[in-house]
Design a protein around this motif. Structure first.
Motif: not given
Length: 107
Positions: A61-71, A80-88
């Protein structure tokens, strides 16, 4: 506690739960688990048992998230907090995902 339905090709596969920032659970839906024609949602969550636990958001699920500038941009837009992985994940993996899996929040 936050929860989400996990779909594979539009079929409800299971429920992903964030119990707290250090405890996550994924449980296959009974019907999906019992249907031998339906594949596991990932190699790391095989259909050999129904329930999985992790102290971090499961890597699949973590790998479904955007990275870098997109995040950063998503976090700013969503306020949202950039570290709120579940929320994102809840906000960004509902539609238009790269693979067959989508994640929809449960209110």
């Amino acid at each position: 506690m936050r929860k989400a339905e996990v779909y594979r090709n539009g079929v409800l596969a299971g429920i992903l739960t964030e119990e707290n920032r250090n405890s996550y659970r994924f449980v296959y839906e009974e019907a999906y688990f019992m249907d031998t024609q339906l594949p596991a949602i990932s190699l790391t969550l095989p259909k050999v048992k129904r329930e999985f636990h992790s102290p971090i958001l499961f890597p699949f699920f973590f790998n479904m998230l955007s990275e870098g500038v997109n995040r950063k941009l998503q976090s700013l837009q969503l306020k949202m907090d950039e570290e709120d992985h579940f929320g994102l994940l809840l906000e960004t993996a509902q539609f238009d995902t790269i693979g067959a899996v989508s994640v929809k929040p449960i209110d």
